[in-house]
Scaffold this motif. Structure first.
Motif, PDB file in Angstrom:
ATOM      1  N   ARG A 173      40.569  33.147  33.393  1.00 47.56           N
ATOM      2  CA  ARG A 173      40.323  32.350  32.198  1.00 47.56           C
ATOM      3  C   ARG A 173      39.286  31.266  32.469  1.00 47.56           C
ATOM      4  NH1 ARG A 173      45.239  29.306  31.516  1.00 47.56           N
ATOM      5  NH2 ARG A 173      44.118  27.720  32.722  1.00 47.56           N
ATOM      6  N   GLU A 174      39.316  30.711  33.679  1.00 43.17           N
ATOM      7  CA  GLU A 174      38.400  29.625  34.029  1.00 43.17           C
ATOM      8  C   GLU A 174      37.094  30.115  34.644  1.00 43.17           C
ATOM      9  OE1 GLU A 174      40.325  26.628  36.369  1.00 43.17           O
ATOM     10  OE2 GLU A 174      42.197  26.777  35.232  1.00 43.17           O
ATOM     11  N   HIS A 175      37.151  31.246  35.377  1.00 44.57           N
ATOM     12  CA  HIS A 175      35.985  31.665  36.151  1.00 44.57           C
ATOM     13  C   HIS A 175      35.306  32.937  35.631  1.00 44.57           C
ATOM     14  CE1 HIS A 175      36.625  28.765  39.452  1.00 44.57           C
ATOM     15  NE2 HIS A 175      37.900  28.912  39.150  1.00 44.57           N
ATOM     16  N   ASP A 176      36.008  33.753  34.859  1.00 47.51           N
ATOM     17  CA  ASP A 176      35.409  34.971  34.322  1.00 47.51           C
ATOM     18  C   ASP A 176      35.975  35.250  32.928  1.00 47.51           C
ATOM     19  OD1 ASP A 176      34.031  37.312  33.973  1.00 47.51           O
ATOM     20  OD2 ASP A 176      34.800  38.313  35.767  1.00 47.51           O
ATOM     21  N   PRO A 177      35.785  34.326  31.989  1.00 43.61           N
ATOM     22  CA  PRO A 177      36.367  34.495  30.646  1.00 43.61           C
ATOM     23  C   PRO A 177      35.834  35.729  29.930  1.00 43.61           C
ATOM     24  CG  PRO A 177      34.792  32.674  30.678  1.00 43.61           C
ATOM     25  CD  PRO A 177      35.025  33.072  32.110  1.00 43.61           C
ATOM     26  N   ARG A 178      34.624  36.150  30.286  1.00 43.52           N
ATOM     27  CA  ARG A 178      34.065  37.344  29.644  1.00 43.52           C
ATOM     28  C   ARG A 178      34.920  38.566  29.958  1.00 43.52           C
ATOM     29  NH1 ARG A 178      30.275  41.268  31.085  1.00 43.52           N
ATOM     30  NH2 ARG A 178      29.142  42.168  29.310  1.00 43.52           N
ATOM     31  N   LEU A 179      35.332  38.718  31.219  1.00 38.82           N
ATOM     32  CA  LEU A 179      36.194  39.838  31.589  1.00 38.82           C
ATOM     33  C   LEU A 179      37.541  39.730  30.892  1.00 38.82           C
ATOM     34  CD1 LEU A 179      36.747  42.375  33.294  1.00 38.82           C
ATOM     35  CD2 LEU A 179      37.529  40.866  35.133  1.00 38.82           C
ATOM     36  N   LEU A 180      38.055  38.520  30.782  1.00 44.18           N
ATOM     37  CA  LEU A 180      39.342  38.313  30.126  1.00 44.18           C
ATOM     38  C   LEU A 180      39.290  38.782  28.676  1.00 44.18           C
ATOM     39  CD1 LEU A 180      42.026  36.986  31.200  1.00 44.18           C
ATOM     40  CD2 LEU A 180      41.383  34.987  29.873  1.00 44.18           C
ATOM     41  N   ARG A 181      38.164  38.540  28.006  1.00 46.03           N
ATOM     42  CA  ARG A 181      38.017  38.962  26.613  1.00 46.03           C
ATOM     43  C   ARG A 181      37.700  40.443  26.502  1.00 46.03           C
ATOM     44  NH1 ARG A 181      34.916  34.156  26.576  1.00 46.03           N
ATOM     45  NH2 ARG A 181      33.015  35.433  26.660  1.00 46.03           N
ATOM     46  N   ARG A 182      36.899  40.944  27.441  1.00 40.96           N
ATOM     47  CA  ARG A 182      36.404  42.323  27.344  1.00 40.96           C
ATOM     48  C   ARG A 182      37.473  43.357  27.660  1.00 40.96           C
ATOM     49  NH1 ARG A 182      33.010  45.604  30.959  1.00 40.96           N
ATOM     50  NH2 ARG A 182      33.278  43.989  32.537  1.00 40.96           N
ATOM     51  N   ALA A 183      38.391  43.040  28.558  1.00 44.81           N
ATOM     52  CA  ALA A 183      39.391  44.012  28.990  1.00 44.81           C
ATOM     53  C   ALA A 183      40.367  44.333  27.859  1.00 44.81           C
ATOM     54  CB  ALA A 183      40.150  43.487  30.199  1.00 44.81           C
ATOM     55  N   ALA A 184      40.562  45.607  27.607  1.00 42.70           N
ATOM     56  CA  ALA A 184      41.564  46.018  26.628  1.00 42.70           C
ATOM     57  C   ALA A 184      42.960  45.910  27.223  1.00 42.70           C
ATOM     58  CB  ALA A 184      41.296  47.456  26.180  1.00 42.70           C
ATOM     59  N   ARG A 185      43.046  46.061  28.546  1.00 44.33           N
ATOM     60  CA  ARG A 185      44.337  46.042  29.227  1.00 44.33           C
ATOM     61  C   ARG A 185      44.230  45.294  30.554  1.00 44.33           C
ATOM     62  NH1 ARG A 185      48.553  48.128  25.965  1.00 44.33           N
ATOM     63  NH2 ARG A 185      47.592  49.660  24.584  1.00 44.33           N
ATOM     64  N   PHE A 186      45.299  44.611  30.896  1.00 45.98           N
ATOM     65  CA  PHE A 186      45.493  44.094  32.249  1.00 45.98           C
ATOM     66  C   PHE A 186      46.812  44.656  32.770  1.00 45.98           C
ATOM     67  CE2 PHE A 186      42.541  40.838  30.761  1.00 45.98           C
ATOM     68  CZ  PHE A 186      41.695  40.733  31.859  1.00 45.98           C
ATOM     69  N   GLY A 187      46.786  45.143  33.985  1.00 48.81           N
ATOM     70  CA  GLY A 187      48.008  45.709  34.539  1.00 48.81           C
ATOM     71  C   GLY A 187      47.936  45.799  36.046  1.00 48.81           C
ATOM     72  N   SER A 188      48.957  46.391  36.608  1.00 47.30           N
ATOM     73  CA  SER A 188      49.075  46.573  38.055  1.00 47.30           C
ATOM     74  C   SER A 188      48.526  47.932  38.448  1.00 47.30           C
ATOM     75  CB  SER A 188      50.541  46.482  38.463  1.00 47.30           C
ATOM     76  OG  SER A 188      51.265  47.578  37.904  1.00 47.30           O
ATOM     77  N   ILE A 189      48.507  48.177  39.740  1.00 43.33           N
ATOM     78  CA  ILE A 189      48.094  49.496  40.209  1.00 43.33           C
ATOM     79  C   ILE A 189      49.073  50.565  39.730  1.00 43.33           C
ATOM     80  CG2 ILE A 189      49.273  49.387  42.455  1.00 43.33           C
ATOM     81  CD1 ILE A 189      45.784  50.908  41.619  1.00 43.33           C
ATOM     82  N   LYS A 190      50.342  50.191  39.536  1.00 43.68           N
ATOM     83  CA  LYS A 190      51.322  51.128  38.960  1.00 43.68           C
ATOM     84  C   LYS A 190      50.860  51.594  37.583  1.00 43.68           C
ATOM     85  CE  LYS A 190      55.435  51.848  39.701  1.00 43.68           C
ATOM     86  NZ  LYS A 190      56.675  51.241  39.244  1.00 43.68           N
ATOM     87  N   GLU A 191      50.437  50.649  36.756  1.00 42.65           N
ATOM     88  CA  GLU A 191      50.023  50.983  35.393  1.00 42.65           C
ATOM     89  C   GLU A 191      48.756  51.833  35.385  1.00 42.65           C
ATOM     90  OE1 GLU A 191      50.967  46.966  33.112  1.00 42.65           O
ATOM     91  OE2 GLU A 191      51.219  46.946  35.285  1.00 42.65           O
ATOM     92  N   PHE A 192      47.849  51.564  36.307  1.00 45.93           N
ATOM     93  CA  PHE A 192      46.638  52.368  36.412  1.00 45.93           C
ATOM     94  C   PHE A 192      46.985  53.819  36.717  1.00 45.93           C
ATOM     95  CE2 PHE A 192      43.455  54.037  39.511  1.00 45.93           C
ATOM     96  CZ  PHE A 192      42.415  54.265  38.614  1.00 45.93           C
ATOM     97  N   LEU A 193      47.833  54.053  37.714  1.00 48.25           N
ATOM     98  CA  LEU A 193      48.224  55.413  38.079  1.00 48.25           C
ATOM     99  C   LEU A 193      49.019  56.075  36.960  1.00 48.25           C
ATOM    100  CD1 LEU A 193      49.325  54.826  41.798  1.00 48.25           C
ATOM    101  CD2 LEU A 193      47.196  55.868  41.001  1.00 48.25           C
ATOM    102  N   TRP A 194      49.950  55.322  36.383  1.00 52.74           N
ATOM    103  CA  TRP A 194      50.810  55.875  35.332  1.00 52.74           C
ATOM    104  C   TRP A 194      49.990  56.304  34.111  1.00 52.74           C
ATOM    105  CZ3 TRP A 194      55.695  57.453  35.482  1.00 52.74           C
ATOM    106  CH2 TRP A 194      56.408  57.628  34.305  1.00 52.74           C
TER     107      TRP A 194
END
Length: 489
Positions: free
Chosen positions: A146-167
Motif C-alpha cells: 500500500r505504501e511502496h507499490d500502490p499500483r500493484l495493489l490496485r492492479r491485482a485482481a487477487r492476492f493469495g498464498s502459494i496454496k491459492e495459486f496452485l489450487w
C-alpha cells in the motif's frame, strides 16, 4: 487399490507421498524437487511461482508414474503448504509478482507500527485473527505494498498464498482453506470470514481475497494441457488441506493433550493441538485452525535448520555430517559457550525482525567444535523458551513428537530429549506434512470419523529418553542462556 497422495509445498522443497489408506506404513511412491529462494534486496525473500508449479508438476508426474507401475490408482490428492506467503495475481490466476515468503522482512516498519503507534489496532487484529503481528504475515506485506507499490495493489485482481495459486491452476476456483487463512492476519477466526478492520488497514478490497472453505473441502481436478503434465486424471478429487504447521501436528499423531510437536526444517516451531482457540494476551503465540474441532497453538522461530546450514557453509566450511560429528565431541553445555541463534531476525519469542545472533562467553579453550555444538544448542534453547510461553496456556507436555530435517540426526534429537527432560518420539515416516494431508483426506472422505481417530493410524519409530546427568547440566545452562538473551534483547 486406492492411493491417497499428500503434497507438501515447503520453503526449500515440494514433496509428494503416496500411501494406501488401509496401510499407512506402506509408501507406494515418493518424490521431491527443490525450490530456489531469491534475495533481490537485503531482508527480501521471494520465490518464482512458475518454478514452484514446475516442481509440483515434476513430483506429481513421478509419483503418478510410480503409483501406476505398482498397479494402484490415485483417487485423492491433498495439500500441505507453508504459511504467510503472498502473491499478486490477475483475474485468471496468472502471477503478477513473485511469491513473498514468510522469511521476508520488508514489512518490518508496518509490523512495528502495529505494535507501537497502532498498538490498539494490532492487539484487536491479533485477538480476532490469532496471528501474531510480524513482517511475516500477509497483513503487513499488503500494508507495505500500500505504501511502496500502490499500483500493484490496485492492479491485482487477487492476492493469495502459494496454496491459492496452485489450487486455482488445478481447479479454476479462487479458494483458500481456513487454516492458511488464519495465518494471514486478515481472517476473523471466530466468524470464519475476512476481517473488515484488517482488510481496511491492509488496503485491499474483499473481492481481491479468495473464497473461504473448510480444510476438508474437495473439488475435482480440472484437466487441461498444463495440468495433464501431472499425470492426474480428471476423476481425481483434490482436497484443499491445511497449513504445514497444522498438518505436521496431525501427521505426527500429536492430537491429544500433553503432546507437543517440535519441527525443525529451514525454520522451526513448537506446537500443541487444542480443542478451543487460545489467545496470548501479549500476542506472542499463534492459534491456527486445523478443522472444526481442532486448533494448533504455538510459536515459530526463523532460525532452525538454516543455523546448521550457516555453520556448515559459512563458519566451518565442512559438510553437515562432519559438523555434527565435531559437535558431538564436545560435552553438553559447550564448556560455557552460548549461542543466540537469531541469524535472520526472530519471530517467537522476541517478535523482532531486527535482532541478530551472537556467541557469548567465548574464551581461549573453545574450538570450532564448541562453536558448532553451541549453535545447535542455541536453536533448541530458543524453541524451549517458546515452549515456556506455550505451556502457560496449555499445560506441560509429557512427550515431544519431533519431525523435520533435524530428526534425521539422532545426536540432535537426543540433545532435545536431554534438554527437555521428557521423551522425544520420532515417526516411522519423517514426512509429517504429507502424512497429515493424507490423514485429513481420510476424514474428508469418511474413512475415519474424526482427526482423533485418524491420528491413531500414525506409526512411530524410535523414542529418545533423556539422560538424567545431561538434563541436570542443561537446566543450569538454559538459565544462563536465558539470562544472556535477556541482557542482549
Amino acid at each position: 487399490m486406492t492411493c491417497f497422495v499428500g503434497v507438501d509445498v515447503g520453503t526449500t522443497n515440494v514433496k509428494a507421498l503416496a500411501l494406501l489408506p488401509d496401510d499407512l506404513s506402506q509408501i507406494i511412491a515418493h518424490a521431491s524437487a527443490p525450490v530456489t529462494t531469491l534475495n533481490p534486496e537485503p531482508g527480501y525473500a521471494e520465490q518464482d511461482p512458475a518454478e514452484i508449479w514446475s516442481a509440483f508438476v515434476q513430483v506429481m508426474a513421478e509419483v503418478s508414474e510410480e503409483v501406476a507401475a505398482s498397479g494402484h490408482t490415485i483417487t485423492h490428492v491433498a495439500f500441505s503448504t507453508a504459511m504467510h506467503s503472498l502473491l499478486a495475481m490477475d483475474a485468471a490466476g496468472a502471477p503478477l509478482s513473485h511469491v513473498i515468503l514468510w522469511s521476508d522482512n520488508r514489512a518490518e516498519a508496518q509490523a512495528t507500527a502495529l505494535r507501537t503507534d497502532l498498538a490498539e489496532l494490532g492487539k484487536a487484529i491479533h485477538a480476532q485473527t490469532g496471528t501474531p503481528i510480524h513482517p511475516m504475515i500477509p497483513l503487513c506485506k499488503l500494508a507495505w505494498l500500500r505504501e511502496h507499490d500502490p499500483r500493484l495493489l490496485r492492479r491485482a485482481a487477487r492476492f493469495g498464498s502459494i496454496k491459492e495459486f496452485l489450487w486455482t491452476k488445478l481447479t479454476g476456483a479462487f479458494e483458500v482453506d481456513y487454516s492458511i487463512a488464519t495465518a494471514t492476519g486478515l481472517f476473523d477466526a471466530a466468524n470464519r470470514q475476512w476481517s473488515e478492520q484488517a482488510i481496511q488497514y491492509a488496503g485491499v478490497r474483499p473481492q481481491q481475497l479468495s473464497t473461504l472453505v473448510p480444510t476438508t473441502h474437495q473439488r475435482l481436478h480440472k484437466l487441461s494441457p498444463e495440468t495433464a503434465k501431472t499425470g492426474l486424471s480428471a476423476e481425481v478429487s483434490l482436497v484443499i488441506g491445511a497449513s504445514d504447521g497444522c498438518l505436521a501436528n496431525l501427521g505426527a499423531g500429536a492430537i491429544k493433550a500433553g503432546t507437543a510437536t517440535l519441527t525443525i526444517g529451514t525454520s522451526g516451531a513448537i506446537r500443541q493441538t487444542v480443542r478451543e482457540p487460545l489467545r496470548d494476551e501479549q500476542g506472542r503465540l499463534f492459534c491456527y485452525i486445523l478443522d472444526e474441532d481442532h486448533y494448533v497453538v504455538g510459536g515459530p522461530t526463523n532460525n532452525g535448520g538454516n543455523v546448521l546450514e550457516w555453520v556448515t557453509e559459512k563458519l566451518t566450511r565442512l559438510d553437515t555430517e562432519a559438523v555434527l560429528t565435531e559437535a558431538e565431541s564436545v560435552p553438553a553445555g559447550c564448556d560455557g559457550l552460548l549461542f543466540m541463534p537469531y541469524l535472520q531476525g526472530e519471530r517467537a519469542p522476541l517478535w523482532d525482525a531486527s535482532v541478530r545472533g551472537a556467541y557469548l562467553n567465548v574464551d581461549w579453550q573453545h574450538t570450532q567444535a564448541h562453536f558448532a555444538r553451541a549453535a545447535l544448542e542455541g536453536v533448541l534453547f530458543n524453541l524451549l523458551s517458546i515452549n515456556q510461553l506455550l505451556v502457560a496456556h496449555t499445560g506441560p507436555a509429557r512427550v515431544i513428537h519431533a519431525n523435520g530435517g533435524f530428526a534425521q540426526s539422532t545426536f540432535w534429537v537426543q540433545m532435545l530429549a536431554d534438554m527437555a527432560g521428557i521423551p522425544v518420539r520420532l515417526n516411522a515416516s519423517n514426512e509429517s506434512g504429507s502424512m497429515g494431508a493424507v490423514l485429513l483426506t481420510m476424514k474428508a472422505v469418511g474413512l475415519v470419523a474424526s482427526l482423533d481417530e485418524a491420528a491413531e493410524r500414525v506409526a512411530f519409530g524410535e523414542t529418545f529418553k533423556p539422560d538424567p546427568l545431561r538434563h541436570r547440566t542443561y537446566i543450569d545452562v538454559f538459565k544462563k542462556w536465558q539470562a544472556g538473551s535477556a541482557r542482549l534483547y
